[in-house]
Design a protein around this motif. Structure first.
Motif, PDB file in Angstrom:
ATOM      1  N   ALA A 109      -2.577   9.792   4.112  1.00 30.18           N
ATOM      2  CA  ALA A 109      -1.134  10.024   4.031  1.00 30.18           C
ATOM      3  C   ALA A 109      -0.436   9.642   5.327  1.00 30.18           C
ATOM      4  O   ALA A 109       0.705   9.168   5.317  1.00 30.18           O
ATOM      5  CB  ALA A 109      -0.854  11.490   3.692  1.00 30.18           C
ATOM      6  N   GLU A 121       3.473   8.684  -3.869  1.00 24.77           N
ATOM      7  CA  GLU A 121       2.316   9.397  -3.309  1.00 24.77           C
ATOM      8  C   GLU A 121       1.864  10.505  -4.255  1.00 24.77           C
ATOM      9  O   GLU A 121       0.662  10.740  -4.435  1.00 24.77           O
ATOM     10  CB  GLU A 121       2.651   9.968  -1.935  1.00 24.77           C
ATOM     11  CG  GLU A 121       1.448  10.558  -1.218  1.00 24.77           C
ATOM     12  CD  GLU A 121       1.782  11.119   0.153  1.00 24.77           C
ATOM     13  OE1 GLU A 121       0.926  11.821   0.721  1.00 24.77           O
ATOM     14  OE2 GLU A 121       2.901  10.862   0.652  1.00 24.77           O
ATOM     15  N   LEU A 158      -3.258  14.483  -0.682  1.00 20.10           N
ATOM     16  CA  LEU A 158      -2.020  13.743  -0.940  1.00 20.10           C
ATOM     17  C   LEU A 158      -0.942  14.659  -1.518  1.00 20.10           C
ATOM     18  O   LEU A 158       0.228  14.593  -1.123  1.00 20.10           O
ATOM     19  CB  LEU A 158      -2.294  12.588  -1.902  1.00 20.10           C
ATOM     20  CG  LEU A 158      -3.183  11.447  -1.378  1.00 20.10           C
ATOM     21  CD1 LEU A 158      -3.475  10.439  -2.481  1.00 20.10           C
ATOM     22  CD2 LEU A 158      -2.537  10.753  -0.191  1.00 20.10           C
TER      23      LEU A 158
END
Length: 501
Positions: A109, A121, A158
């Motif tokens: 990330a 994401e 994430l």
């Protein structure tokens, strides 16, 4: 149609103030609180919160389900596999595989978050959740199972990075605290669901496969929901002022996204609100990309200290270790249900759920600092009571039970929801992607450190001394909160950057 040439005039407001040394009221859109009221529809605000929050629910579900799955997979009669006779190291790989994956997800990330954006994401996170759950559920051997746990963990890293960012950047400031705190509520709800489903399936042959497979429908719903939701308007505007696209096109897209997020109640004010955000972003100097060097200077460094410090103290004040002792404490007090680890977990999970719900209700009324200071003070008391119980009050089991429940309740009033809330608020927009990834990395890293160091420390010092050490650390965290952590209640994200950093 306005030309790209006209838009830099919008950002010049901030530049004039910074270069002249004297900032007039017309150049202080934040300091004086001059901004339009954020009109929004409650029904429109639900889905932009709900789908990202499913990422937290799936994280919590993994914690609860795994505690029951390890019981199932080690059973000669119920595991349904020939490789059930696992060593302690192999069991550790199963239980901690998602944690290591989360560390990798947090690291990824750091490098891809600002390029992908919050929405994409989260879509990636849902895919990792789905693939990881399916691989784990259908694993033919231990190696494949650990790989599945690792992939699922990447999804956790994430999701826990992008979800608070997306919620913070899309939520109206009036209810931002409630919504981000509700994400912690969803994590605890997932834990309770994992414990509950696990306890129902623990006596089923190959029950562990169903426990892990049960998360797949939610992963699919999360992915479809994030594909439907719009991008974060603030992320679009950040790209606009940093020259990563056509200014006018990105601005118009941001207006459309804001209209979808706020519903009909925003009316014709969406365009004005977007222009205010652009002006404010330019005023605070967001037009330049943050460099690695800048992270450790000025307001970026202060935000990093606040964010990373909160999630560090969240873990090193002993949260994993206190829960580790929950079953033995309740057993010593004579609770018959304490012999069943899943029932104990459900009991504590329900308490966590209730106290998180209380935090959600009051966070935007009382503020972040009062909840942190009050909750952590209760944690200090409970940790010293637990230490005293193991050192010289072992015949007073009721004290240990009270201390345990006090700790769990106070943690869920303070560090549990407020830690995640604050890290989503304090980072400047251009640092938010990388800053949050560092904070999440610190969180999972500290969790792993405390989890793995606890047993050696207990053997060396004894449980009582270890809890005293956690109590001293909790006192230090109170000092940190009192002197370092600002109050962000009721401020827009841009106002936080100006007034608190």
């Amino acid at each position: 149609m306005a030309s790209d040439h006209e838009q830099p005039g919008l950002s010049s407001l901030g530049k004039v103030g910074r270069s002249s040394g004297e900032i007039g009221p017309e150049h202080e859109p934040l300091v004086n609180g001059i901004h339009t009221s954020e009109s929004y529809s409650a029904s429109a605000a639900i889905l932009p919160f709900l789908f990202p929050a499913l990422g937290g629910l799936l994280y919590g579900y993994d914690i609860g389900a795994t505690s029951c799955a390890t019981i199932s997979i080690e059973s000669a009669t119920l595991s349904g596999i020939s490789w059930y006779d696992l060593s302690s190291v192999e069991v550790g790989l199963i239980t901690s595989g998602s944690l290591y994956g989360a560390l990798i997800g947090s690291f990824l990330a750091f490098n891809i978050a600002d390029f992908l954006g919050r929405r994409r994401e989260l879509i990636m996170a849902s895919i990792m959740y789905l693939v990881g759950a399916l691989v784990t559920a259908f694993a033919p051997n231990l190696v494949v199972m650990v790989i599945g746990r690792f992939v699922y963990g990447i999804g956790i890293g994430l999701a826990m990075h992008a979800a608070p960012m997306y919620i913070a950047e899309t939520a109206p400031s009036q209810i931002r605290g409630v919504l981000i705190s509700l994400k912690e509520f969803f994590i605890v709800l997932g834990m309770v669901a994992g414990y509950g489903i696990g306890s129902l399936l623990v006596e089923t042959v190959s029950g562990w496969r169903y426990m892990y497979g049960a998360s797949t429908p939610l992963a699919v719903i999360m992915g479809i929901g994030m594909c439907w939701l719009p991008a974060s308007p603030r992320w679009l505007l950040l790209r606009a002022i940093q020259g990563k696209g056509n200014m006018q096109e990105l601005r118009e897209t941001a207006v459309c996204c804001l209209c979808r997020l706020r519903g009909q109640s925003i009316g014709d004010s969406a365009s004005q609100h977007v222009d205010e955000i652009l002006t404010e972003l330019s005023y605070v100097g967001e037009e330049k990309e943050v460099t690695l060097g800048e992270i450790f200077h000025g307001k970026c460094l202060k935000a990093m200290i606040i964010g990373a410090g909160l999630v560090l103290f969240q873990q090193i004040t002993g949260q994993p270790s206190v829960l580790y002792y929950a079953a033995s404490i309740l057993q010593s007090a004579g609770f018959s249900a304490a012999s069943d680890a899943t029932r104990v977990s459900i009991l504590l999970g329900l308490l966590k759920l209730i106290m998180t719900g209380v935090a959600v209700v009051v966070v935007d009324r009382l503020g972040r600092r009062p909840l942190l200071l009050g909750g952590v003070s209760g944690m200090v008391i409970s940790l010293f009571l637990l230490g005293s119980y193991y050192l010289f009050l072992d015949d007073l089991a009721a004290i240990a039970v009270v201390a345990l429940l006090l700790y769990v309740g106070c943690y869920q009033l303070s560090f549990g929801p407020i830690g995640w809330l604050m890290i989503s608020e304090v980072f400047p927009l251009r640092l938010r992607g990388r800053g949050l990834s560092v904070a999440v990395l610190v969180n999972f890293g500290a969790n792993a450190l405390v989890t793995f160091a606890f047993s050696p420390l207990k053997a060396w010092l004894g449980a009582g001394i270890v809890f005293y050490v956690f109590g001293v650390i909790a006192i230090l965290s109170l000092v940190f909160i009192f002197f370092i952590v600002p109050e962000t209640k009721g401020l827009t994200l841009e106002e936080i950057e100006v007034k608190c950093l």
